[in-house]
Scaffold this motif. Structure first.
Motif, mmCIF file in Angstrom:
data_model
loop_
_atom_site.group_PDB
_atom_site.id
_atom_site.type_symbol
_atom_site.label_atom_id
_atom_site.label_comp_id
_atom_site.label_asym_id
_atom_site.label_seq_id
_atom_site.Cartn_x
_atom_site.Cartn_y
_atom_site.Cartn_z
ATOM 1 N N ILE A 146 25.814 -59.502 -56.335
ATOM 2 C CA ILE A 146 25.646 -59.731 -54.895
ATOM 3 C C ILE A 146 24.436 -58.963 -54.373
ATOM 4 O O ILE A 146 23.668 -59.470 -53.543
ATOM 5 N N PHE A 147 24.211 -57.757 -54.874
ATOM 6 C CA PHE A 147 23.056 -56.970 -54.469
ATOM 7 C C PHE A 147 21.761 -57.679 -54.869
ATOM 8 O O PHE A 147 20.804 -57.740 -54.085
ATOM 9 N N VAL A 188 21.396 -60.953 -55.376
ATOM 10 C CA VAL A 188 21.273 -62.165 -54.561
ATOM 11 C C VAL A 188 20.759 -61.823 -53.165
ATOM 12 O O VAL A 188 19.868 -62.507 -52.635
ATOM 13 N N LEU A 189 21.298 -60.771 -52.557
ATOM 14 C CA LEU A 189 20.822 -60.371 -51.228
ATOM 15 C C LEU A 189 19.356 -59.960 -51.275
ATOM 16 O O LEU A 189 18.576 -60.283 -50.365
ATOM 17 N N LEU A 195 17.295 -63.160 -51.458
ATOM 18 C CA LEU A 195 17.223 -63.816 -50.154
ATOM 19 C C LEU A 195 16.268 -63.078 -49.218
ATOM 20 O O LEU A 195 15.511 -63.708 -48.459
ATOM 21 N N ALA A 196 16.287 -61.750 -49.283
ATOM 22 C CA ALA A 196 15.386 -60.968 -48.445
ATOM 23 C C ALA A 196 13.930 -61.243 -48.802
ATOM 24 O O ALA A 196 13.069 -61.372 -47.914
ATOM 25 N N HIS A 205 15.721 -64.060 -58.040
ATOM 26 C CA HIS A 205 16.506 -65.302 -58.072
ATOM 27 C C HIS A 205 16.866 -65.647 -59.522
ATOM 28 O O HIS A 205 18.001 -66.039 -59.820
#
Length: 326
Positions: free
Chosen positions: A87-88, A90-91, A94-95, A115
């Motif tokens: 999750i870290f 992926v975030l 996205l950032a 990604h």
């Protein structure tokens, strides 16, 4: 497999390798930023030697993804730990997409390193305990297939992340599944082979004792956070400096000569004659202050007359017989 599966002891040599890789990545991005803002002449994004450097650094990172998957989950997938890290990542991905979309809308990062790491981590879990021959076959196919298969469909951004493009779409960072997931599989294969051999004991015994090895191991343990933070820090320094110093003005002569030389030699003129012609042209542009006209493309009648006269003068230097009065 449950979260009770115990991880293998941490291999300091892997952390050191990550530390070296993150330093190399920072150095490359520093050069990329300096090139983009024209502090240096090198075209870091396209020059073949720089492309080779970038891909070599990327290969190390993607390979280490496979190494980390086996060391962390080879005895059983620790789902809670895996999802926290995933999750870290992926975030962070996205950032980066959002930041680059606003900074570079024509070439924003929509499937870059983070990604790819997020997707490859999920895909790689399927190979940490399967028969190793299956991982080997998959790695060979995934790495080799792009050399034999391509289609214009994959030139579009929506499909380009798969990797079978003919012309890659513009992006500041693009790490497609084919062939790069194959490199992650190589990391999985290599780590499984090492752990099954006596080499594992010797490698696990390596401990960083000096300042430099300890520093590299520390950087390696925090490589993901460093990756997320280093570009904002670099750009936060370089961008204001570029606004103040305006290096593009100092570099415009170099850019003019490079573009002129390339166009001239492509027309069949020798490199030596093109150097003479282009240097003459540069002197004329600077003497008549034609930079704005050249960069904007908006040329008035007087400027066009100056450019025409300058072209005849410079052509006379390399083709005197053609320009002499008959």
């Amino acid at each position: 497999m449950t979260d009770t599966a115990s991880p293998r002891p941490r291999f300091a040599i892997v952390d050191i390798a990550r530390g070296i890789a993150i330093i190399a990545m920072i150095a490359y991005h520093l050069c990329w930023d300096l090139s983009y803002f024209r502090f240096i002449a090198a075209d870091v994004g396209y020059d073949p030697q720089w492309v080779l450097i970038a891909r070599s650094i990327l290969a190390v990172f993607v390979f280490l993804v496979g190494v980390g998957l086996v060391l962390g989950h080879g005895r059983g997938i620790r789902w809670a730990s895996f999802w926290r890290r995933w999750i870290f990542v992926v975030l962070g991905a996205l950032a980066i997409t959002l930041a680059t979309y606003f900074a570079f809308p024509e070439s924003f990062v929509y499937f870059g390193v983070l990604h790819a790491i997020a997707l490859f981590s999920l895909m790689g879990l399927a190979f940490v305990r399967t028969p190793i021959w299956l991982a080997i076959i998959a790695a060979v196919v995934i790495i080799a297939l792009p050399f034999f298969l391509s289609d214009a469909l994959f030139n579009e951004k929506i499909w380009s992340w798969i990797g079978f493009w003919q012309i890659p779409p513009p992006a500041n960072d693009l790490v497609p599944v084919f062939p790069w997931f194959g490199v992650t599989l190589l990391g999985i294969i290599a780590t499984r082979l090492v752990l099954a051999s006596s080499l594992s004991t010797r490698l696990s015994a390596i401990a960083p004792t000096g300042r430099l090895p300890r520093l590299l191991a520390f950087l390696g343990r925090w490589s993901l956070l460093i990756y997320l933070l280093h570009q904002p820090i670099l750009l936060g320094i370089i961008y204001p400096a570029a606004q103040i110093m305006q290096p593009q003005i100092a570099m415009r002569g170099h850019d003019f000569l490079a573009s002129c030389q390339s166009s001239c030699t492509e027309g069949g003129t020798s490199a030596e004659m093109c150097t003479t012609y282009c240097q003459c042209g540069l002197e004329g542009v600077e003497r008549n202050d034609l930079w704005d006209a050249i960069y904007s493309g908006l040329v008035n009648a007087d400027q066009q007359a100056q450019l025409d006269a300058q072209n005849r003068q410079c052509s006379a230097l390399i083709y005197p017989d053609l320009t002499a009065p008959q």
